[in-house]
Each structure stands twice: as C-alpha cells, then as structure tokens.
Design an enzyme around this catalytic site. Sequence first.
Site, PDB file in Angstrom:
ATOM      1  N   LEU A  49       0.873  -1.170   0.000  1.00 30.75           N
ATOM      2  CA  LEU A  49       0.000   0.000   0.000  1.00 30.75           C
ATOM      3  C   LEU A  49       0.909   1.218   0.000  1.00 30.75           C
ATOM      4  O   LEU A  49       1.878   1.282   0.761  1.00 30.75           O
ATOM      5  CB  LEU A  49      -0.873   0.025   1.265  1.00 30.75           C
ATOM      6  N   ASP A  50       0.605   2.205  -0.836  1.00 31.45           N
ATOM      7  CA  ASP A  50       1.396   3.436  -0.882  1.00 31.45           C
ATOM      8  C   ASP A  50       1.435   4.106   0.490  1.00 31.45           C
ATOM      9  O   ASP A  50       0.473   3.978   1.269  1.00 31.45           O
ATOM     10  CB  ASP A  50       0.786   4.435  -1.877  1.00 31.45           C
ATOM     11  N   PRO A  51       2.501   4.853   0.800  1.00 28.72           N
ATOM     12  CA  PRO A  51       2.521   5.624   2.051  1.00 28.72           C
ATOM     13  C   PRO A  51       1.314   6.546   2.197  1.00 28.72           C
ATOM     14  O   PRO A  51       0.842   6.778   3.312  1.00 28.72           O
ATOM     15  CB  PRO A  51       3.824   6.424   1.943  1.00 28.72           C
TER      16      PRO A  51
END
EC number: 5.4.99.25
Length: 330
Positions: A49-51
């Site tokens: 999951l992206d930051p």
Amino acid sequence: MNAPRTRVQRRPVHGVLLLDKPLGWSSNDVLQKVKWLLRAEKAGHTGTLDPLASGVLPLCFGAATKFSQLQLEAPKTYEAIALLGTTTTTADAEGEVLEEREVTPAMLTAERIEAVRQQFLGPISQIPPMHSALKKDGKALYEYARAGVEIERPARQVSILSLSIEPIQTAEGRSALRLIVRCTKGTYIRTLGEDIGKALGCGAHLTFLRRIETGGIGVDRCVRLADLEAMPEADRMAHVHPVETLLAGHTTVTLDSENAGRFLSGLRRRGSWPDADAVAVYGDAPHALLGVGHVTGGELVPERLLSPLEIQQILENSPSVEHGTLETTL
C-alpha cells in the site's frame, strides 16, 4: 559512551496480523515495526500500500508467509476521493500541478456520471503510473520519475468488479468524487481516478485512498499500529490470527494420522473427495493445518506444505489444542 542496544530475542510466530496501515508509512516499514513488536523470526506482507494510502494490510508471520500469495491475488476494495479540475504529476496530492480546468455542472449530471461509470466497469486497460514500484531493469519506476526520465510502459489488463461514483463537495467548496472500487490485483486506483476525471472532461487527482477490504477481510477486523504499540506483548499476540485465516473459501479435507504424515512428505493421497482447485488439508490427531493442495480425479495433490516443526510450534502455542506430535511417514 552510548549504552549497547539490547538485542531482541526472536521467536517463532505463526499466523496473520490484520493491520489498519497508517498514513505516511510504507508497507515494509510497518511490517518491520510489527515484526519487532512481536519479536517474530520471519515475516512478510500481502502486497504493498502506498505511504499515502491507509487500510487493510494483512501481515504474515512464520508458516503464514507460505500462503501470502493468496491475498496478493485476491480482489480488493478501496475508498478514494478524487479532486476534480486539477491534474498532478503523480495523480495524487504529492505531485506538482500539471493543469487546472473548470468543473461545470454539465460534467456532473447523474446521466454523465453513470455513463462514465459504465465506461470503467469490467475489464479495462491501464498504463501503470511512472510514480509506482514497478521495476524496469531492476530499478523502480518512481526512481526514474524522480530523475526526470520517462519509461515506456505497456498497458495492463485489470478488471473493475464494481464501482460507485458519488459527487461531493470538499470543505473548500471544490467539486470531488467519492469512489468505492472493487477490483482485481494490479489495479492502480490513482490511475483510475485520473482516467475518470479525464473522461468527465476536467481531470482529477486523488486526495484520499483507503483499502477497506481484501480477500474477504474487512477493515473492521484490523488493529491500528498505535494501539498495537500501546498494548502489552501478550495482548499483541492475541491479534495474531491462525494461518488458516488466509484460506477462507478453500474446501476442507481432513486426513487420519497415517495419511497426514504421508501428505506432509509430499505424497499424493487417494480418496472419495470431489474435484476442487483449492483445498485446505488438516490432520485429525491432533487437529492441525498441514497445507494446501487440490483434488483431481479423487487424488489429493500437495502444493504448499507446513513443516512438522511449524505444526508443532503452532500446536504448542494454541491453548485450546491438546498437544500431540505428527509423524512424517515415508
């Protein structure tokens, strides 16, 4: 002189921790943090999951890492906010503004939104964004992007299983869309939001992204990292779910002790089972997960197996299970 750092005494941990990933953390950063909190020997996550995204991130420990691919392959559901009228270099709020366009009422009529929704339902083609973790010649695309280098990316086929588009207003009075997207693996929600904005004629970029479900695991079952940090170690372990949490939807087959040992040795077993592509196999004495396989023509074929040591460690740490030993018969 600084005092020497205390070495963490690692231990075998087997199971799945369902984390509600916080904003600002990479998937690997939270994995390493939780691995440290649990003092676990072996860990892996089930897809990044992206930051800038939060939400469901199952973390696998010990024997559960053997089945993490199942969650990686599973459909996922996201909630996103797409701000209309502005496009950025990254298709999200982190990027530099590329273009500003007016958002007119005609773009947001119920008929127009429904037409666009239908356009993005089912199989679609996406070009992966430059600001992504996809690799070219061993280097992530976002590294090229940061250096100002554009790499040609072939389009990928993904599928939007369901899509809800709701026009909303931001606190600043700007037009936006709330998206609820259920999709197959490999779908870029940033790209989807950008493409929906383009189809409406005004452009868009994401300002919010949250994964609310993956493979049947909802965010309501997840624990927050801050809460996990604050609790005693014994309470943290209570949030580690059994390995078979990853095997929801698998057909169950239970073997007696002799056949369980042979199955664990990688041998096929014959029985009256119906054909099944995904089977979770258990031993009956003691009751324990042995691994997964498939059944074809009455033959149970092993695929991913736990080791006898892993099974014994799981049994020893299950208070409700009467301990026993599994014999591997050759």
